[in-house]
Design a protein around this motif. Structure first.
Motif, PDB file in Angstrom:
ATOM      1  N   THR A  30      27.763  22.281  30.032  1.00 47.84           N
ATOM      2  CA  THR A  30      29.282  23.070  30.975  1.00 47.84           C
ATOM      3  C   THR A  30      29.526  23.737  29.933  1.00 47.84           C
ATOM      4  O   THR A  30      30.568  24.500  30.903  1.00 47.84           O
ATOM      5  N   ASN A  31      29.722  23.586  29.042  1.00 42.34           N
ATOM      6  CA  ASN A  31      31.030  24.429  28.145  1.00 42.34           C
ATOM      7  C   ASN A  31      30.507  26.382  28.096  1.00 42.34           C
ATOM      8  O   ASN A  31      30.915  26.690  28.229  1.00 42.34           O
ATOM      9  N   ARG A  32      28.494  25.929  28.112  1.00 42.89           N
ATOM     10  CA  ARG A  32      27.922  27.037  28.226  1.00 42.89           C
ATOM     11  C   ARG A  32      27.894  27.940  29.745  1.00 42.89           C
ATOM     12  O   ARG A  32      28.702  28.799  29.395  1.00 42.89           O
ATOM     13  N   LEU A  33      28.228  27.132  30.279  1.00 42.91           N
ATOM     14  CA  LEU A  33      28.448  27.628  31.972  1.00 42.91           C
ATOM     15  C   LEU A  33      30.090  27.899  31.858  1.00 42.91           C
ATOM     16  O   LEU A  33      30.618  29.166  32.185  1.00 42.91           O
ATOM     17  N   ARG A  34      30.866  27.439  31.278  1.00 45.57           N
ATOM     18  CA  ARG A  34      32.651  27.688  30.711  1.00 45.57           C
ATOM     19  C   ARG A  34      32.729  28.971  30.012  1.00 45.57           C
ATOM     20  O   ARG A  34      33.618  29.850  30.962  1.00 45.57           O
ATOM     21  N   GLN A  78      33.183  31.586  43.523  1.00 42.48           N
ATOM     22  CA  GLN A  78      31.497  31.204  43.374  1.00 42.48           C
ATOM     23  C   GLN A  78      31.623  29.910  41.063  1.00 42.48           C
ATOM     24  O   GLN A  78      30.746  28.942  41.494  1.00 42.48           O
ATOM     25  N   ASN A  79      32.181  31.156  40.306  1.00 42.68           N
ATOM     26  CA  ASN A  79      32.163  30.781  39.213  1.00 42.68           C
ATOM     27  C   ASN A  79      32.199  29.341  39.317  1.00 42.68           C
ATOM     28  O   ASN A  79      32.612  27.994  38.025  1.00 42.68           O
ATOM     29  N   ARG A  80      34.284  29.001  39.753  1.00 36.80           N
ATOM     30  CA  ARG A  80      34.826  27.956  40.007  1.00 36.80           C
ATOM     31  C   ARG A  80      34.097  26.443  40.519  1.00 36.80           C
ATOM     32  O   ARG A  80      34.161  25.756  40.049  1.00 36.80           O
ATOM     33  N   GLU A  81      33.613  27.056  41.462  1.00 36.08           N
ATOM     34  CA  GLU A  81      32.332  26.302  42.409  1.00 36.08           C
ATOM     35  C   GLU A  81      32.103  25.536  41.233  1.00 36.08           C
ATOM     36  O   GLU A  81      31.385  24.487  41.003  1.00 36.08           O
ATOM     37  N   ARG A  82      30.726  26.435  40.320  1.00 37.03           N
ATOM     38  CA  ARG A  82      29.838  25.802  39.598  1.00 37.03           C
ATOM     39  C   ARG A  82      30.225  25.138  38.371  1.00 37.03           C
ATOM     40  O   ARG A  82      29.696  24.156  37.971  1.00 37.03           O
ATOM     41  N   ASN A 108      31.198  21.654  40.042  1.00 36.15           N
ATOM     42  CA  ASN A 108      30.326  20.368  39.656  1.00 36.15           C
ATOM     43  C   ASN A 108      29.801  20.464  38.701  1.00 36.15           C
ATOM     44  O   ASN A 108      29.365  19.179  38.654  1.00 36.15           O
ATOM     45  N   SER A 109      29.363  21.338  37.663  1.00 34.76           N
ATOM     46  CA  SER A 109      29.153  20.971  36.462  1.00 34.76           C
ATOM     47  C   SER A 109      29.483  20.039  36.023  1.00 34.76           C
ATOM     48  O   SER A 109      29.506  18.968  35.026  1.00 34.76           O
ATOM     49  N   ASN A 110      31.352  19.762  36.201  1.00 34.71           N
ATOM     50  CA  ASN A 110      32.229  18.711  35.552  1.00 34.71           C
ATOM     51  C   ASN A 110      31.736  17.642  36.499  1.00 34.71           C
ATOM     52  O   ASN A 110      32.146  16.479  35.819  1.00 34.71           O
ATOM     53  N   VAL A 111      31.450  17.924  37.311  1.00 32.23           N
ATOM     54  CA  VAL A 111      31.294  16.206  38.432  1.00 32.23           C
ATOM     55  C   VAL A 111      30.095  15.240  37.437  1.00 32.23           C
ATOM     56  O   VAL A 111      30.082  14.671  37.395  1.00 32.23           O
ATOM     57  N   SER A 112      29.336  16.261  37.449  1.00 34.04           N
ATOM     58  CA  SER A 112      27.990  16.181  36.970  1.00 34.04           C
ATOM     59  C   SER A 112      27.641  15.380  35.209  1.00 34.04           C
ATOM     60  O   SER A 112      27.822  14.378  35.060  1.00 34.04           O
ATOM     61  N   LEU A 113      28.578  15.884  34.017  1.00 34.79           N
ATOM     62  CA  LEU A 113      29.612  15.618  33.133  1.00 34.79           C
ATOM     63  C   LEU A 113      29.578  14.431  33.511  1.00 34.79           C
ATOM     64  O   LEU A 113      29.988  13.241  32.510  1.00 34.79           O
ATOM     65  N   LYS A 114      31.421  14.281  34.499  1.00 34.01           N
ATOM     66  CA  LYS A 114      31.708  13.362  34.691  1.00 34.01           C
ATOM     67  C   LYS A 114      30.544  11.603  35.238  1.00 34.01           C
ATOM     68  O   LYS A 114      31.381  11.313  34.920  1.00 34.01           O
ATOM     69  N   MET A 115      30.060  12.172  36.387  1.00 33.42           N
ATOM     70  CA  MET A 115      29.197  10.744  36.194  1.00 33.42           C
ATOM     71  C   MET A 115      28.350  10.280  35.307  1.00 33.42           C
ATOM     72  O   MET A 115      28.446   9.076  35.066  1.00 33.42           O
ATOM     73  N   VAL A 116      27.623  11.377  34.917  1.00 32.75           N
ATOM     74  CA  VAL A 116      26.071  10.752  32.770  1.00 32.75           C
ATOM     75  C   VAL A 116      27.875  10.187  32.522  1.00 32.75           C
ATOM     76  O   VAL A 116      27.608   8.893  31.865  1.00 32.75           O
ATOM     77  N   GLU A 117      29.191  10.535  32.360  1.00 28.93           N
ATOM     78  CA  GLU A 117      30.689   9.809  31.401  1.00 28.93           C
ATOM     79  C   GLU A 117      30.523   8.354  31.911  1.00 28.93           C
ATOM     80  O   GLU A 117      30.486   7.922  31.579  1.00 28.93           O
TER      81      GLU A 117
END
Length: 419
Positions: free
Chosen positions: A122-126, A212-216, A219-228
């Motif tokens: 997520t940080n790399r994508l950001r 598109q970048n904001r959406e990506r 989604n990455s933040n959602v995945s991170l939140k789920m793992v968290e």
């Protein structure tokens, strides 16, 4: 000479008369026995070995005995959302907990690694998105700058073209010089049109790419939140305030997703789950009432749920308290419940007894008013409860009947009662 006189013999002598009377009496007695005497099958019984009860009339209510188990009104089952090994156990069963209290902590190394990977990704994508957005913005600025420079060059070329055109018409300069200034002006104008179209394309592309970048990133933040959240779920906490009745796993034990970990009972109220014979399934309905005795008092219940699945010839009903709840009642206790299948009504009744096992309620021995004997009589039994049978036909109020066992009486019509 005197003649002898013949003496006439008597026909009806006293002996003959008594003989005839005797024979006639014996014949009459035999005839009476065969014609008029009681030919019913009899049996002598001792009064102190039978139970005699009176036929009464009063309020009758049909109910059946069922056994109920006390359960909390609400039970929360804590199941593992994620798997792991039990690392710490803070509470054991049998203690009261507050909402949010930590019960135990699980350990899951793969989940922790996944969180690190998701966080890094997520940080790399950001960072990539920020760089891309910055590059797009710079390109837009460059396009705007190029158009500004072009406009300046176009103004100069236009002035030269206009001036040379007049000089060429006045024969001051050559045609070639004039045409060169014209070509320069036309080329700059064409270049401006192309630059504007390119800027428009870059602007649209930039808008779409940024979206598109904001959406990506979202989604990455959602995945991170789920793992968290899954990491947070390794900490098993109480969802309500109540009694922690059980904590199943021990330290070091592996827990699978969905496995039950603990159970919390809400102490604000109780319910009773009773098992009822399948024979009464069509007579049990929501709102049906019952009651039971506990601690010297009687408590009312009402059916709120019916579970029609049959198991071992019985089905379950869930009953709630009507009014007061016993203070000292505890989860898991069993109580004998009278489940009321009808409202109270006036009826002719006899007490329950062992006679029913032999007669099936089709006949009974009725004691004569003299108390010296009892005769068999057909009757019709209706509903019943723990204490009484409802009599529909065959008995009158005030009569007395034998209610004890009829073993050995099955083929008898009359019982001679010996006192």
């Amino acid at each position: 000479m005197a003649m002898d006189r013949k003496i006439k013999k008597k026909v009806w002598t006293a002996k003959r008369i008594f003989t005839i009377l005797g024979i006639t009496g014996v014949v009459a007695l035999i005839a009476y026995v065969f014609i008029f005497a009681d030919k019913s099958s009899k049996l002598n019984v001792e009064l102190d070995k039978i139970n005699v009860a009176e036929v009464t009339e009063g309020a009758f209510q049909e109910f059946i005995p069922v056994e109920g188990t006390v359960n909390p009104k609400t039970t929360i089952y804590l199941d593992a959302i994620v798997g792991g090994n039990v690392a710490e156990k803070f509470l054991d069963g049998g203690v009261e907990v507050e909402e949010g209290d930590t019960i135990l902590r699980l350990e899951n190394n793969s989940l922790q690694m996944q969180y690190v990977q998701e966080q890094t990704q997520t940080n790399r994508l950001r960072n990539d998105i920020e760089n891309t957005n910055l590059s797009l913005q710079q390109r837009l600025f460059q396009s705007k700058s190029a158009i500004i420079n072009l406009d300046f060059d176009i103004d100069q070329a236009k002035d030269a073209y206009t001036r040379n055109k007049q000089l060429w018409e006045d024969k001051v300069i050559s045609e070639q010089e004039y045409l060169n200034s014209k070509r320069m002006y036309d080329r700059l104008m064409a270049r401006r049109v192309n630059e504007i179209e390119s800027a428009k394309f870059d602007s649209i592309t930039a808008v779409n790419t940024i979206a598109q970048n904001r959406e990506r990133l979202a989604n990455s933040n959602v995945s991170l939140k789920m793992v968290e959240n899954n990491l947070n779920n390794l900490w098993v906490t109480a969802r309500i305030t109540g009694l922690l009745s059980t904590v199943n796993p021990e330290i070091g034990q592996t827990v699978s997703p969905g496995q039950n970990i603990a159970q919390i009972d809400d102490l604000d109220g109780f319910k009773i789950v009773a098992r009822v014979d399948q024979h009464y399934l069509d007579r049990v309905y929501l709102g049906l009432k019952g009651n039971f005795d506990f601690g010297g008092s009687n408590y009312g219940l009402v059916i709120r749920k019916i579970f029609p699945e049959i198991n071992s010839g019985q089905f379950n009903v869930e009953m709630m308290f009507e009014g007061e709840v016993p203070e000292n009642i505890r989860r898991g206790q069993t109580v004998p419940i009278k489940l009321q299948l009808s409202e109270e009504r006036k009826a002719v009744m006899i007490p329950r007894g062992a006679f029913f096992q032999t007669t099936g309620g089709n006949w009974i021995f009725v004691v004569d008013p003299s108390g010296e004997f009892a005769v068999r009589r057909k009757i019709k039994i209706g509903n019943q409860n723990l204490r009484q049978y409802e009599v529909l036909e065959g008995l009158d109020v005030g009569e007395r009947v034998i209610t004890s066992s009829y073993d050995g009486y099955e083929d008898k019509d009359k019982l001679i009662i010996k006192k």
